[in-house]
Design an enzyme around this catalytic site. Sequence first.
Site, PDB file in Angstrom:
ATOM      1  N   HIS A  91      10.121   8.232  14.624  1.00  0.00           N
ATOM      2  CA  HIS A  91       9.003   7.335  14.272  1.00  0.00           C
ATOM      3  C   HIS A  91       7.646   8.068  14.304  1.00  0.00           C
ATOM      4  O   HIS A  91       6.736   7.691  15.054  1.00  0.00           O
ATOM      5  CB  HIS A  91       8.979   6.111  15.206  1.00  0.00           C
ATOM      6  N   GLU A 131      14.541   1.948  19.384  1.00  0.00           N
ATOM      7  CA  GLU A 131      13.713   3.150  19.536  1.00  0.00           C
ATOM      8  C   GLU A 131      13.370   3.323  21.006  1.00  0.00           C
ATOM      9  O   GLU A 131      12.701   2.454  21.568  1.00  0.00           O
ATOM     10  CB  GLU A 131      12.452   3.027  18.670  1.00  0.00           C
ATOM     11  N   ARG A 133       0.822  -1.226   0.000  1.00  0.00           N
ATOM     12  CA  ARG A 133       0.000   0.000   0.000  1.00  0.00           C
ATOM     13  C   ARG A 133       0.851   1.268   0.000  1.00  0.00           C
ATOM     14  O   ARG A 133       0.634   2.181  -0.780  1.00  0.00           O
ATOM     15  CB  ARG A 133      -0.881   0.020   1.251  1.00  0.00           C
ATOM     16  N   ILE A 134       1.840   1.316   0.921  1.00  0.00           N
ATOM     17  CA  ILE A 134       2.628   2.550   1.064  1.00  0.00           C
ATOM     18  C   ILE A 134       3.535   2.746  -0.147  1.00  0.00           C
ATOM     19  O   ILE A 134       3.597   3.835  -0.721  1.00  0.00           O
ATOM     20  CB  ILE A 134       3.425   2.542   2.389  1.00  0.00           C
ATOM     21  N   ASP A 164      12.963   7.569   9.633  1.00  0.00           N
ATOM     22  CA  ASP A 164      11.972   7.818  10.673  1.00  0.00           C
ATOM     23  C   ASP A 164      12.011   6.686  11.700  1.00  0.00           C
ATOM     24  O   ASP A 164      11.490   6.824  12.794  1.00  0.00           O
ATOM     25  CB  ASP A 164      10.584   7.878  10.018  1.00  0.00           C
ATOM     26  N   ALA A 212      10.091   2.525   7.122  1.00  0.00           N
ATOM     27  CA  ALA A 212       9.458   1.213   7.355  1.00  0.00           C
ATOM     28  C   ALA A 212       9.809   0.675   8.747  1.00  0.00           C
ATOM     29  O   ALA A 212       9.041   0.868   9.692  1.00  0.00           O
ATOM     30  CB  ALA A 212       9.865   0.253   6.251  1.00  0.00           C
ATOM     31  N   ALA A 236       3.456   8.026  10.872  1.00  0.00           N
ATOM     32  CA  ALA A 236       2.007   7.790  10.947  1.00  0.00           C
ATOM     33  C   ALA A 236       1.311   8.782  11.872  1.00  0.00           C
ATOM     34  O   ALA A 236       0.104   8.692  12.092  1.00  0.00           O
ATOM     35  CB  ALA A 236       1.761   6.377  11.438  1.00  0.00           C
ATOM     36  N   ASP A 293       8.924  -5.689  -6.957  1.00  0.00           N
ATOM     37  CA  ASP A 293       7.876  -6.533  -6.413  1.00  0.00           C
ATOM     38  C   ASP A 293       7.652  -7.780  -7.279  1.00  0.00           C
ATOM     39  O   ASP A 293       7.543  -7.678  -8.497  1.00  0.00           O
ATOM     40  CB  ASP A 293       6.582  -5.720  -6.337  1.00  0.00           C
TER      41      ASP A 293
HETATM   42  C1  MLT Z   1       2.900   1.284  11.853  1.00  0.00           C
HETATM   43  O1  MLT Z   1       3.442   0.183  11.859  1.00  0.00           O
HETATM   44  O2  MLT Z   1       1.672   1.388  11.780  1.00  0.00           O
HETATM   45  C2  MLT Z   1       3.717   2.531  11.922  1.00  0.00           C
HETATM   46  O3  MLT Z   1       5.056   2.268  12.015  1.00  0.00           O
HETATM   47  C3  MLT Z   1       3.252   3.501  12.947  1.00  0.00           C
HETATM   48  C4  MLT Z   1       3.180   2.988  14.333  1.00  0.00           C
HETATM   49  O4  MLT Z   1       4.067   2.269  14.777  1.00  0.00           O
HETATM   50  O5  MLT Z   1       2.219   3.284  15.002  1.00  0.00           O
END
Ligand code: MLT
Length: 311
Positions: A275, A257, A147-148, A252, A227, A278, A167
């Site tokens: 991160h 983390e 999707r992304i 990101d 990612a 989103a 892909d």
């Molecule tokens: C996800 O996996 O949806 C994104 O990295 C954002 C998040 O961790 O909330």
Amino acid sequence: MFRVLVSDKIAKEGLSPLLESEGIEVVEKNVSEVDDLDSYDALLVRSATQVTDEVMRKMPKLKIIGRAGVGVDNIDVHAATERGINVVNAPSGNTIATAEHTFALMLALVRKVCQANQSIRNEEWNRSAFQGMELYGKTLGIIGFGRIGKEVAKRARAFQMRVLTCDLVLTDEEAELRGVTRCERTEIFRTADIITLHLPATPETKHLINEDTLRIMKPGVIIINTARGSLIDEAALKHSLEIGHVGGAAMDVHSHEPPENYDLVKMENVLATPHIAASTKEAQLKVAAIVAQEVLNFATGKRVENSVNFR
Ligand code: MLT
């Protein structure tokens, strides 16, 4: 009463399907602060709460875990499956936010936006220090065309970039329709000016960017990662940036983390964010609403759509 524990900060508005339902009680509290874990039927998390086998052991009534986001690497899915616990995620909720953040990082990096901003804040007027690079006409390699990756491709086409992807399931027809060229991953490594990663964290994707793959990349290549941190061998990337082979990197996501060591993210040709790809109002509302609806469906005996372990 069907009890739902919301362990991470999840958009309240999105939780309304649960909050407004009779027979469902929602408690917002971190797993580590709850004494009666054994009384909950459902657990909702983002990425901060680590849902280990140990946590599940303390929750014998747990039937469903909702992940308000895509990646389920903070959940021991294998242990959940063994215990018969359904794991659901929100695969589409933060697609746009992540694709947009990929471009925010890419543009800011190639146009040195952060350094220029810091300079003018220091009351300097130094136009010659910030010569950048255009995206126009450059080759973008997208590794991971879900999707992304697809949304990133659309935006890259708008910038008139040449888009490569590796892909395996993409047909020639779909590739043509999307204006992208399908090729081997190695060709992306050898020819792309910018490489962007959009794969999940799995044992197969760990350190996809490593000493060997970095070595075959074009000198000056730019690497973007929104990612998962585990996709990059950070020590190898740091070395490649130091010797000037990689021209720049923006990430990101990080192998730890928060990072255990900030040396890489402090490098001159690195741009990093904590991160937050989103973290838009819209995406957080969508992911919350998707998982809340899934948990409600489950609690009321309806089908769940986005189970990652029970189809
Ligand atoms: C996800 O996996 O949806 C994104 O990295 C954002 C998040 O961790 O909330």
